[in-house]
Design an enzyme around this catalytic site. Structure first.
Site, short mmCIF file in Angstrom:
data_model
loop_
_atom_site.label_atom_id
_atom_site.label_comp_id
_atom_site.label_asym_id
_atom_site.label_seq_id
_atom_site.Cartn_x
_atom_site.Cartn_y
_atom_site.Cartn_z
N ARG A 83 0.84 -1.20 0.00
CA ARG A 83 0.00 0.00 0.00
C ARG A 83 0.87 1.24 0.00
NH1 ARG A 83 -5.12 2.05 2.26
NH2 ARG A 83 -5.04 4.23 1.68
N ARG A 93 -5.81 0.91 -4.93
CA ARG A 93 -4.87 0.49 -3.90
C ARG A 93 -4.76 -1.03 -3.83
NH1 ARG A 93 -7.95 3.92 0.32
NH2 ARG A 93 -7.60 5.24 -1.43
N ASP A 96 -6.82 -1.86 1.44
CA ASP A 96 -7.35 -0.83 2.32
C ASP A 96 -8.03 -1.53 3.48
OD1 ASP A 96 -8.00 1.77 3.16
OD2 ASP A 96 -9.93 1.72 2.11
N ASP A 98 -10.01 -0.62 7.05
CA ASP A 98 -10.61 0.45 7.85
C ASP A 98 -11.31 -0.12 9.06
OD1 ASP A 98 -9.95 2.61 6.13
OD2 ASP A 98 -11.66 2.15 4.84
#
Length: 161
Positions: A83, A93, A96, A98
């Site tokens: 990343r 990307r 990711d 989160d």
């Protein structure tokens, strides 16, 4: 011990391999045996349209890590998988990760917002979250089922395994 929900997304390189590697890495930071994974979905990119579709999913697990320590661990996993953080928001990307929810914690600082600031509008978060916990009530007292009523699939499709 805290229960956390983490969204996973990837659309560069071999996205499925990046997601699978991330799931394995999350199992390493989760309390043993607590990790559960949603089915994976293919979704259209949010942001610039000139990028490949995403593969998305959600994991839930228990952890001893505090919120910022968990964020650091997730960013280390992202970095391990190539990343690159760029100024372009919502760009392509390799991975990711989160934090969507951390118990019922509500917080906002310069590094972390809990619950995740955009989760209520994102089909690629809400539907996998519902696969894991259909009766979930968010810290703001909103039932997940209520959010799903106003969140179209936007072409999102389950990935066949």
């Amino acid at each position: 011990m805290s229960r956390v929900y983490v969204a996973l997304g990837a659309n560069l390189g071999d996205p499925l391999a990046h997601i699978k590697a991330a799931q394995a890495a999350l199992a390493e930071i989760a309390i043993s045996g607590s990790l559960r994974q949603s089915p994976l979905y293919q979704s259209q990119p949010m942001g610039p349209a000139d990028q490949p579709p995403y593969i998305n999913g959600v994991c839930v697990f228990d952890t001893e890590l505090a919120p910022h320590a968990l964020l650091d661990a997730l960013q280390a996993i992202e970095q391990t998988q190539g990343r690159e953080r760029k100024d372009e928001r919502w760009g392509p990307r390799t991975l990711d990760l989160d934090i969507l929810l951390y118990d019922d914690v509500i917080m906002h600082d310069d590094r972390l917002t809990l619950p995740h600031y955009g989760m209520k509008q994102r089909e690629f978060v809400l539907y996998p979250l519902a696969d894991l916990c259909p009766d979930l009530i968010l810290p703001c007292a909103t039932p997940l089922a209520t959010l799903l009523l106003t969140c179209p699939l936007n072409g999102m499709t389950p990935l066949l395994s």
